[in-house]
Design an enzyme around this catalytic site. Structure first.
Site, PDB file in Angstrom:
ATOM      1  N   ILE A   3       0.845  -1.197   0.000  1.00  0.00           N
ATOM      2  CA  ILE A   3       0.000   0.000   0.000  1.00  0.00           C
ATOM      3  C   ILE A   3       0.880   1.247   0.000  1.00  0.00           C
ATOM      4  O   ILE A   3       0.646   2.197  -0.753  1.00  0.00           O
ATOM      5  CB  ILE A   3      -0.971   0.005   1.192  1.00  0.00           C
ATOM      6  CG1 ILE A   3      -1.946  -1.172   1.099  1.00  0.00           C
ATOM      7  CG2 ILE A   3      -1.749   1.324   1.251  1.00  0.00           C
ATOM      8  CD1 ILE A   3      -2.844  -1.324   2.312  1.00  0.00           C
ATOM      9  N   ARG A  31      -8.523 -14.098  16.262  1.00  0.00           N
ATOM     10  CA  ARG A  31      -8.855 -12.675  16.210  1.00  0.00           C
ATOM     11  C   ARG A  31      -8.256 -11.916  17.390  1.00  0.00           C
ATOM     12  O   ARG A  31      -7.738 -10.812  17.250  1.00  0.00           O
ATOM     13  CB  ARG A  31     -10.377 -12.531  16.188  1.00  0.00           C
ATOM     14  CG  ARG A  31     -10.876 -11.098  16.104  1.00  0.00           C
ATOM     15  CD  ARG A  31     -12.361 -11.088  15.744  1.00  0.00           C
ATOM     16  NE  ARG A  31     -13.043  -9.988  16.375  1.00  0.00           N
ATOM     17  CZ  ARG A  31     -13.559 -10.023  17.591  1.00  0.00           C
ATOM     18  NH1 ARG A  31     -13.434 -11.109  18.326  1.00  0.00           N
ATOM     19  NH2 ARG A  31     -14.189  -8.992  18.094  1.00  0.00           N
ATOM     20  N   ASN A  78      -1.664  -5.891  17.019  1.00  0.00           N
ATOM     21  CA  ASN A  78      -1.833  -4.533  16.512  1.00  0.00           C
ATOM     22  C   ASN A  78      -2.010  -3.537  17.639  1.00  0.00           C
ATOM     23  O   ASN A  78      -1.635  -2.369  17.507  1.00  0.00           O
ATOM     24  CB  ASN A  78      -3.008  -4.476  15.539  1.00  0.00           C
ATOM     25  CG  ASN A  78      -2.613  -4.947  14.151  1.00  0.00           C
ATOM     26  OD1 ASN A  78      -1.756  -4.351  13.517  1.00  0.00           O
ATOM     27  ND2 ASN A  78      -3.205  -6.033  13.701  1.00  0.00           N
ATOM     28  N   GLY A 118      -4.444   0.753   8.300  1.00  0.00           N
ATOM     29  CA  GLY A 118      -4.063  -0.595   8.709  1.00  0.00           C
ATOM     30  C   GLY A 118      -5.163  -1.301   9.475  1.00  0.00           C
ATOM     31  O   GLY A 118      -5.748  -0.744  10.404  1.00  0.00           O
ATOM     32  N   HIS A 148     -15.195  -1.743   9.185  1.00  0.00           N
ATOM     33  CA  HIS A 148     -14.539  -2.140   7.930  1.00  0.00           C
ATOM     34  C   HIS A 148     -14.264  -3.640   8.023  1.00  0.00           C
ATOM     35  O   HIS A 148     -13.171  -4.080   8.362  1.00  0.00           O
ATOM     36  CB  HIS A 148     -13.245  -1.360   7.728  1.00  0.00           C
ATOM     37  CG  HIS A 148     -12.459  -1.818   6.533  1.00  0.00           C
ATOM     38  ND1 HIS A 148     -12.970  -1.778   5.260  1.00  0.00           N
ATOM     39  CD2 HIS A 148     -11.209  -2.348   6.424  1.00  0.00           C
ATOM     40  CE1 HIS A 148     -12.062  -2.256   4.410  1.00  0.00           C
ATOM     41  NE2 HIS A 148     -10.994  -2.618   5.097  1.00  0.00           N
TER      42      HIS A 148
END
Length: 328
Positions: A17, A99, A106, A131, A188
């Site tokens: 990206i 998850r 993160n 991200g 998202h």
């Protein structure tokens, strides 16, 4: 050039990206063809050699608007004086990772980056999180930057918005420029809700041009699963389209969205439309000069209410998970 350069920090700058993003920023696609930029690029130490190669390419393009480029692996150095921070880098989900593991990995990244932004960024900084999981990563960064107003943080749902606009335009035989007032709500993720209830195509209500069956059985699931379809097809996740959406999001945030329309952006909820206050969720917004406003007064159908609530419930679950981990 008389305009003062804007200092733009980009994380994950050596990634796919980042590679698609940096040249467009330097070309003026994000802040306009008159505004010079200083790029401050963050990467993990092992990726710095690759990032040096990208910097060479940026230099070789001889962009008139590129005032300066610096790279580093310490967010406190890279974010120093940043006026716009694009948090693109994140730990990807790998095979066998639950998850909760992804949120924890993160969480550490965005906790550190939030604290660094709080301490060294420009007093008027704007922060855009690309991200993934973008909404909850933005929440973590925001909660770890108590001196930066929550409204300065936003997360990317523009890619979902752009996908929905393109699909509706194709289905109706229209130009994407003809599509207005489309909204993406929630997370998202696969629970996102692209909403056509208020959308118009060349001035006509979108729901007069497409069937409810197409919306429910084709449009919504296709938009929601588009990222997975691209991953399956190209063997890698969306990169150029994610970079393009990041450009669109930041440009609209800083320069203002098109008049007579709105866009979709994940922002810190003020309680609008029943979304719990403080949650980072996607809403229809208008933007101007670095600020956003949630579009108010929209009628929410029973079908839409159920879809929004389902996505918000997922966001609440993610928030509870990072609270349990002590990240916020």
């Amino acid at each position: 050039m008389s305009l003062t350069p804007v200092t733009v920090a980009v994380t994950g700058a050596a990634g796919q990206i980042g590679y698609s993003l940096l040249f467009r920023i330097a070309h003026g696609d994000m802040l306009g063809r008159q505004r010079p930029v200083r790029l401050r690029l963050l990467e993990i130490p092992s990726a710095l050699p690759a990032l040096e190669g990208t910097v060479m390419e940026l230099q070789d393009c001889a962009f008139p608007l590129l005032a300066d480029v610096e790279i580093g692996s310490d967010p406190r150095e890279v974010f120093d004086g940043a006026q716009l921070a694009l948090l693109v880098g994140a730990r990807p989900r790998t095979k066998g990772m639950e998850r909760g593991d992804l949120l924890e990995a993160n969480g550490a990244i965005f906790t550190e980056q939030g604290r660094a932004l709080n301490d060294v960024a420009d007093h008027d900084v704007r922060v855009v999180v690309t991200g993934n999981p973008a909404n909850t990563n933005a929440l973590i960064a925001q909660r770890n930057a108590p001196d930066i107003p929550a409204s300065r943080f936003s997360a990317l749902t523009r890619l979902d918005h752009n996908r929905a606009v393109a699909m509706l335009a194709a289905q109706t035989g229209a130009s994407v420029d003809d599509v207005k007032h489309l909204s993406v709500w929630g997370n998202h993720s696969a629970t996102q809700y692209p909403d056509l209830d208020h959308a118009r195509v060349a001035g006509r209500p979108a729901l007069d041009l497409v069937s409810r069956e197409w919306v429910q059985d084709t449009f919504i699931p296709t938009v929601a699963k588009r990222g997975a379809a691209i991953l399956e097809a190209r063997g890698a996740s969306s990169a150029a389209s994610a970079a393009n959406a990041t450009i669109d999001h930041a440009r609209d945030l800083m320069l203002g969205n098109h008049r007579g329309d709105w866009t979709s952006m994940s922002v810190v909820s003020d309680g609008s439309y029943g979304v719990p206050e403080g949650l980072v969720s996607s809403f229809p917004v208008t933007t101007s000069g670095g600020d956003w406003s949630i579009v108010q007064g929209l009628d929410i159908s029973e079908f839409s209410r159920a879809r929004i609530d389902a996505s918000v419930a997922e966001l609440e679950s993610e928030r509870a998970a990072v609270q349990e981990l002590g990240l916020i």
